[in-house]
Design an enzyme around this catalytic site. Sequence first.
Site, PDB file in Angstrom:
ATOM      1  N   ASN A   9       0.868  -1.176   0.000  1.00  0.00           N
ATOM      2  CA  ASN A   9       0.000   0.000   0.000  1.00  0.00           C
ATOM      3  C   ASN A   9       0.905   1.226   0.000  1.00  0.00           C
ATOM      4  O   ASN A   9       1.457   1.596   1.033  1.00  0.00           O
ATOM      5  CB  ASN A   9      -0.895  -0.031   1.257  1.00  0.00           C
ATOM      6  CG  ASN A   9      -1.716   1.248   1.395  1.00  0.00           C
ATOM      7  OD1 ASN A   9      -1.817   2.051   0.471  1.00  0.00           O
ATOM      8  ND2 ASN A   9      -2.308   1.434   2.570  1.00  0.00           N
ATOM      9  N   LYS A  11       0.135   4.234  -0.373  1.00  0.00           N
ATOM     10  CA  LYS A  11      -0.494   5.460   0.157  1.00  0.00           C
ATOM     11  C   LYS A  11      -0.213   6.625  -0.812  1.00  0.00           C
ATOM     12  O   LYS A  11      -0.222   6.413  -2.017  1.00  0.00           O
ATOM     13  CB  LYS A  11      -0.024   5.735   1.588  1.00  0.00           C
ATOM     14  CG  LYS A  11      -0.176   4.479   2.451  1.00  0.00           C
ATOM     15  CD  LYS A  11       0.006   4.708   3.912  1.00  0.00           C
ATOM     16  CE  LYS A  11      -0.139   3.370   4.645  1.00  0.00           C
ATOM     17  NZ  LYS A  11      -0.129   3.481   6.087  1.00  0.00           N
ATOM     18  N   HIS A  96      -9.574   1.484   4.683  1.00  0.00           N
ATOM     19  CA  HIS A  96      -8.309   1.649   5.401  1.00  0.00           C
ATOM     20  C   HIS A  96      -8.524   2.623   6.563  1.00  0.00           C
ATOM     21  O   HIS A  96      -9.294   3.574   6.439  1.00  0.00           O
ATOM     22  CB  HIS A  96      -7.225   2.166   4.455  1.00  0.00           C
ATOM     23  CG  HIS A  96      -5.872   2.126   5.075  1.00  0.00           C
ATOM     24  ND1 HIS A  96      -5.449   3.090   5.955  1.00  0.00           N
ATOM     25  CD2 HIS A  96      -4.870   1.215   4.983  1.00  0.00           C
ATOM     26  CE1 HIS A  96      -4.222   2.775   6.372  1.00  0.00           C
ATOM     27  NE2 HIS A  96      -3.856   1.646   5.799  1.00  0.00           N
ATOM     28  N   GLU A  98      -6.890   5.009   7.607  1.00  0.00           N
ATOM     29  CA  GLU A  98      -6.648   6.420   7.270  1.00  0.00           C
ATOM     30  C   GLU A  98      -7.844   7.026   6.547  1.00  0.00           C
ATOM     31  O   GLU A  98      -8.148   8.206   6.703  1.00  0.00           O
ATOM     32  CB  GLU A  98      -5.358   6.538   6.439  1.00  0.00           C
ATOM     33  CG  GLU A  98      -4.128   6.310   7.316  1.00  0.00           C
ATOM     34  CD  GLU A  98      -2.928   5.707   6.607  1.00  0.00           C
ATOM     35  OE1 GLU A  98      -2.874   5.740   5.364  1.00  0.00           O
ATOM     36  OE2 GLU A  98      -2.038   5.182   7.308  1.00  0.00           O
ATOM     37  N   GLU A 165      -5.708  -4.948  10.461  1.00  0.00           N
ATOM     38  CA  GLU A 165      -4.685  -3.928  10.669  1.00  0.00           C
ATOM     39  C   GLU A 165      -4.955  -3.170  11.970  1.00  0.00           C
ATOM     40  O   GLU A 165      -5.696  -2.175  11.970  1.00  0.00           O
ATOM     41  CB  GLU A 165      -4.699  -2.927   9.502  1.00  0.00           C
ATOM     42  CG  GLU A 165      -4.350  -3.527   8.165  1.00  0.00           C
ATOM     43  CD  GLU A 165      -3.703  -2.497   7.250  1.00  0.00           C
ATOM     44  OE1 GLU A 165      -2.574  -2.737   6.824  1.00  0.00           O
ATOM     45  OE2 GLU A 165      -4.319  -1.449   6.996  1.00  0.00           O
ATOM     46  N   GLY A 171       2.338   2.071  10.741  1.00  0.00           N
ATOM     47  CA  GLY A 171       3.333   3.139  10.602  1.00  0.00           C
ATOM     48  C   GLY A 171       4.065   3.483  11.884  1.00  0.00           C
ATOM     49  O   GLY A 171       4.731   4.512  11.966  1.00  0.00           O
ATOM     50  N   SER A 204       3.142  -2.363  10.260  1.00  0.00           N
ATOM     51  CA  SER A 204       4.587  -2.440  10.481  1.00  0.00           C
ATOM     52  C   SER A 204       5.205  -3.780  10.085  1.00  0.00           C
ATOM     53  O   SER A 204       6.158  -4.245  10.716  1.00  0.00           O
ATOM     54  CB  SER A 204       4.928  -2.090  11.943  1.00  0.00           C
ATOM     55  OG  SER A 204       4.569  -0.754  12.212  1.00  0.00           O
TER      56      SER A 204
END
Length: 241
Positions: A9, A11, A96, A98, A165, A171, A204
């Site tokens: 991904n 991003k 996701h 985000e 996730e 991250g 991660s």
Amino acid sequence: MRKIIIAGNWKMHKTQAEALEFWQVFNSKLRTKGENKEVVLCAPFTCLSFLAKHLDNTGVLVGAQNIHWEDEGAYTGEVSGGMLTEIGVSYVIVGHSERRQYFADTNETVNFRLLAAQKHGLTPILCIGETKAQRDAEETDNVIINQIKKGIVDVDQNNLVIAYEPIWAIGTGETCEATEANRIIGLIRSQLTNSDVPIQYGGSVNPNNVDEIMTQPEIDGALVGGASLDPVGFARIVNYQ
Ligand code: PGA
């Protein structure tokens, strides 16, 4: 046998020139021939068409990072399923954290996006996961069950990938314990009618922890953010041992 799917991904990273540079190195290091493994690059919209042309017939597929539920309309900044399939996209990340956090996606809009993806023949990767506060309050299992139940209403489980996730692991360099990720993924699978849905772990993942993660019996792959930007590192993840 359940399929293994390793997806990067990207991003909001990489121009077309950078994507091409990535691809030339990554492709030279890939060892996936004859394996029950699919590799997907989920790139920004501006790279999709370009990547799909370069990746044609290589076995590596292209994924988008969002899809709108309508086929067309006054939805500034959004992209429809038909626009994605026309340019050779096969997968799309949906829900996701985000998108949920910064762009107001809810379990309901995530469900609409999943249905739209399937209607257009795309394979959606449904992302779910708990926050740190929810984990600390021991709400993880309920949060996950609620996200999965609301997310997959009317969804065809024969064309679906799920990514567990945990938000606190995205991250941050703080990976979820492999055995705990395995437990949650088993819990997710228990909510499905099709036990062959591939379920990935994300958060991660890197070249140093991928081997341990992939030894877990319930984990069918990885959704990789930061570590998918480096072609050598991401190839090592895809070629996990
Ligand atoms: P990360 O991101 O690998 O950088 O933690 C994972 C993701 O957001 O899908």
